[in-house]
Design a protein around this motif. Structure first.
Motif, PDB file in Angstrom:
ATOM      1  N   ASN A 222       0.845  -1.189   0.000  1.00 59.32           N
ATOM      2  CA  ASN A 222       0.000   0.000   0.000  1.00 59.32           C
ATOM      3  C   ASN A 222       0.887   1.248   0.000  1.00 59.32           C
ATOM      4  OD1 ASN A 222       0.971   0.175   2.590  1.00 59.32           O
ATOM      5  ND2 ASN A 222      -0.915  -0.465   3.555  1.00 59.32           N
ATOM      6  N   ARG A 223       0.253   2.389   0.094  1.00 57.72           N
ATOM      7  CA  ARG A 223       0.982   3.653   0.003  1.00 57.72           C
ATOM      8  C   ARG A 223       1.994   3.820   1.139  1.00 57.72           C
ATOM      9  NH1 ARG A 223      -2.381   8.775  -1.507  1.00 57.72           N
ATOM     10  NH2 ARG A 223      -2.222   7.745  -3.493  1.00 57.72           N
ATOM     11  N   ILE A 224       1.617   3.481   2.362  1.00 55.99           N
ATOM     12  CA  ILE A 224       2.525   3.624   3.514  1.00 55.99           C
ATOM     13  C   ILE A 224       3.760   2.738   3.325  1.00 55.99           C
ATOM     14  CG2 ILE A 224       2.750   3.302   6.004  1.00 55.99           C
ATOM     15  CD1 ILE A 224       0.949   5.620   5.267  1.00 55.99           C
ATOM     16  N   PHE A 225       3.547   1.515   2.880  1.00 55.34           N
ATOM     17  CA  PHE A 225       4.660   0.597   2.624  1.00 55.34           C
ATOM     18  C   PHE A 225       5.637   1.201   1.622  1.00 55.34           C
ATOM     19  CE2 PHE A 225       6.357  -2.668  -0.271  1.00 55.34           C
ATOM     20  CZ  PHE A 225       7.168  -3.363   0.615  1.00 55.34           C
ATOM     21  N   TRP A 226       5.122   1.724   0.509  1.00 55.30           N
ATOM     22  CA  TRP A 226       6.001   2.253  -0.536  1.00 55.30           C
ATOM     23  C   TRP A 226       6.688   3.548  -0.108  1.00 55.30           C
ATOM     24  CZ3 TRP A 226       8.122  -0.769  -3.648  1.00 55.30           C
ATOM     25  CH2 TRP A 226       7.468  -1.879  -4.138  1.00 55.30           C
ATOM     26  N   ILE A 227       6.028   4.363   0.707  1.00 56.21           N
ATOM     27  CA  ILE A 227       6.691   5.564   1.228  1.00 56.21           C
ATOM     28  C   ILE A 227       7.907   5.159   2.053  1.00 56.21           C
ATOM     29  CG2 ILE A 227       6.462   7.484   2.852  1.00 56.21           C
ATOM     30  CD1 ILE A 227       3.572   7.798   1.865  1.00 56.21           C
ATOM     31  N   CYS A 228       7.744   4.159   2.908  1.00 63.33           N
ATOM     32  CA  CYS A 228       8.860   3.682   3.730  1.00 63.33           C
ATOM     33  C   CYS A 228       9.987   3.124   2.875  1.00 63.33           C
ATOM     34  CB  CYS A 228       8.378   2.629   4.726  1.00 63.33           C
ATOM     35  SG  CYS A 228       7.300   3.291   5.998  1.00 63.33           S
ATOM     36  N   VAL A 229       9.642   2.338   1.866  1.00 60.24           N
ATOM     37  CA  VAL A 229      10.666   1.766   0.975  1.00 60.24           C
ATOM     38  C   VAL A 229      11.423   2.881   0.260  1.00 60.24           C
ATOM     39  CG1 VAL A 229      11.011   0.415  -1.140  1.00 60.24           C
ATOM     40  CG2 VAL A 229       9.512  -0.450   0.657  1.00 60.24           C
ATOM     41  N   ILE A 230      10.706   3.841  -0.275  1.00 59.95           N
ATOM     42  CA  ILE A 230      11.333   4.923  -1.043  1.00 59.95           C
ATOM     43  C   ILE A 230      12.242   5.776  -0.163  1.00 59.95           C
ATOM     44  CG2 ILE A 230      10.850   7.087  -2.276  1.00 59.95           C
ATOM     45  CD1 ILE A 230       8.330   5.653  -3.394  1.00 59.95           C
ATOM     46  N   LEU A 231      11.793   6.111   1.043  1.00 57.44           N
ATOM     47  CA  LEU A 231      12.553   7.029   1.885  1.00 57.44           C
ATOM     48  C   LEU A 231      13.684   6.365   2.669  1.00 57.44           C
ATOM     49  CD1 LEU A 231       9.727   9.318   3.253  1.00 57.44           C
ATOM     50  CD2 LEU A 231      11.347   9.787   1.405  1.00 57.44           C
ATOM     51  N   PHE A 232      13.503   5.107   3.072  1.00 55.56           N
ATOM     52  CA  PHE A 232      14.487   4.489   3.958  1.00 55.56           C
ATOM     53  C   PHE A 232      15.491   3.584   3.258  1.00 55.56           C
ATOM     54  CE2 PHE A 232      10.911   5.245   7.020  1.00 55.56           C
ATOM     55  CZ  PHE A 232      11.532   6.321   7.636  1.00 55.56           C
ATOM     56  N   ILE A 233      15.208   3.149   2.060  1.00 54.70           N
ATOM     57  CA  ILE A 233      16.166   2.326   1.311  1.00 54.70           C
ATOM     58  C   ILE A 233      16.692   3.201   0.171  1.00 54.70           C
ATOM     59  CG2 ILE A 233      16.559   0.179   0.083  1.00 54.70           C
ATOM     60  CD1 ILE A 233      14.081  -0.948   1.482  1.00 54.70           C
ATOM     61  N   GLN A 234      17.670   3.984   0.473  1.00 52.08           N
ATOM     62  CA  GLN A 234      18.169   4.993  -0.447  1.00 52.08           C
ATOM     63  C   GLN A 234      18.673   4.399  -1.753  1.00 52.08           C
ATOM     64  OE1 GLN A 234      17.987   8.405   0.162  1.00 52.08           O
ATOM     65  NE2 GLN A 234      16.675   7.575   1.748  1.00 52.08           N
ATOM     66  N   ILE A 235      18.434   5.093  -2.827  1.00 49.96           N
ATOM     67  CA  ILE A 235      18.756   4.802  -4.218  1.00 49.96           C
ATOM     68  C   ILE A 235      18.048   3.531  -4.699  1.00 49.96           C
ATOM     69  CG2 ILE A 235      20.551   4.264  -5.900  1.00 49.96           C
ATOM     70  CD1 ILE A 235      22.291   6.269  -4.676  1.00 49.96           C
ATOM     71  N   ILE A 236      18.136   2.434  -3.969  1.00 48.36           N
ATOM     72  CA  ILE A 236      17.512   1.193  -4.402  1.00 48.36           C
ATOM     73  C   ILE A 236      15.996   1.241  -4.207  1.00 48.36           C
ATOM     74  CG2 ILE A 236      17.389  -1.298  -3.967  1.00 48.36           C
ATOM     75  CD1 ILE A 236      20.379  -1.105  -3.232  1.00 48.36           C
ATOM     76  N   GLY A 237      15.514   1.838  -3.124  1.00 48.55           N
ATOM     77  CA  GLY A 237      14.089   1.904  -2.829  1.00 48.55           C
ATOM     78  C   GLY A 237      13.262   2.560  -3.934  1.00 48.55           C
ATOM     79  N   PRO A 238      13.632   3.757  -4.390  1.00 49.93           N
ATOM     80  CA  PRO A 238      12.881   4.377  -5.481  1.00 49.93           C
ATOM     81  C   PRO A 238      12.911   3.558  -6.769  1.00 49.93           C
ATOM     82  CG  PRO A 238      14.221   6.025  -4.391  1.00 49.93           C
ATOM     83  CD  PRO A 238      14.607   4.697  -3.819  1.00 49.93           C
ATOM     84  N   ILE A 239      14.041   2.927  -7.054  1.00 53.43           N
ATOM     85  CA  ILE A 239      14.146   2.103  -8.257  1.00 53.43           C
ATOM     86  C   ILE A 239      13.233   0.892  -8.140  1.00 53.43           C
ATOM     87  CG2 ILE A 239      15.713   0.655  -9.630  1.00 53.43           C
ATOM     88  CD1 ILE A 239      17.939   2.684  -8.889  1.00 53.43           C
ATOM     89  N   VAL A 240      13.207   0.269  -6.961  1.00 52.89           N
ATOM     90  CA  VAL A 240      12.329  -0.885  -6.739  1.00 52.89           C
ATOM     91  C   VAL A 240      10.872  -0.472  -6.910  1.00 52.89           C
ATOM     92  CG1 VAL A 240      11.493  -2.499  -4.973  1.00 52.89           C
ATOM     93  CG2 VAL A 240      13.945  -2.141  -5.278  1.00 52.89           C
ATOM     94  N   TYR A 241      10.496   0.688  -6.386  1.00 57.27           N
ATOM     95  CA  TYR A 241       9.118   1.150  -6.564  1.00 57.27           C
ATOM     96  C   TYR A 241       8.804   1.357  -8.044  1.00 57.27           C
ATOM     97  CZ  TYR A 241       5.122   4.120  -7.114  1.00 57.27           C
ATOM     98  OH  TYR A 241       3.928   4.632  -7.567  1.00 57.27           O
ATOM     99  N   LEU A 242       9.680   2.040  -8.765  1.00 59.35           N
ATOM    100  CA  LEU A 242       9.410   2.340 -10.163  1.00 59.35           C
ATOM    101  C   LEU A 242       9.333   1.075 -11.021  1.00 59.35           C
ATOM    102  CD1 LEU A 242      11.637   5.519 -10.567  1.00 59.35           C
ATOM    103  CD2 LEU A 242       9.134   5.413 -10.504  1.00 59.35           C
ATOM    104  N   ILE A 243      10.064   0.028 -10.652  1.00 61.62           N
ATOM    105  CA  ILE A 243      10.046  -1.212 -11.427  1.00 61.62           C
ATOM    106  C   ILE A 243       8.895  -2.129 -10.984  1.00 61.62           C
ATOM    107  CG2 ILE A 243      11.303  -3.338 -11.931  1.00 61.62           C
ATOM    108  CD1 ILE A 243      13.886  -1.679 -11.794  1.00 61.62           C
TER     109      ILE A 243
END
Length: 67
Positions: free
Chosen positions: A40-61
């Motif tokens: 959900n949205r909360i999960f992806w916010i945490c992934v994007i903000l706390f797993i730097q560089i890799i988190g945003p890429i994982v979300y986008l893919i």
């Protein structure tokens, strides 16, 4: 520590800029869409903000639902 940062600023600065751009693009897309492939949205916010560089890429893919 400060000497290390100053002596390697030419390497660190592009990485920091790329990370900021990835976070902004990912969060913008996250708030624009209502559906996600996984989580959900909360999960992806945490992934994007706390797993730097890799988190945003994982979300986008894997996180965006293109339908």
């Amino acid at each position: 520590m400060m000497n290390f940062v100053l002596s390697n600023i030419h390497i660190l600065l592009p990485i920091i800029v790329i990370n900021i751009i990835l976070v902004i693009v990912s969060l913008r897309d996250l708030f624009k869409n209502e559906t996600y492939k996984f989580g959900n949205r909360i999960f992806w916010i945490c992934v994007i903000l706390f797993i730097q560089i890799i988190g945003p890429i994982v979300y986008l893919i894997f996180g965006r639902d293109d339908s």
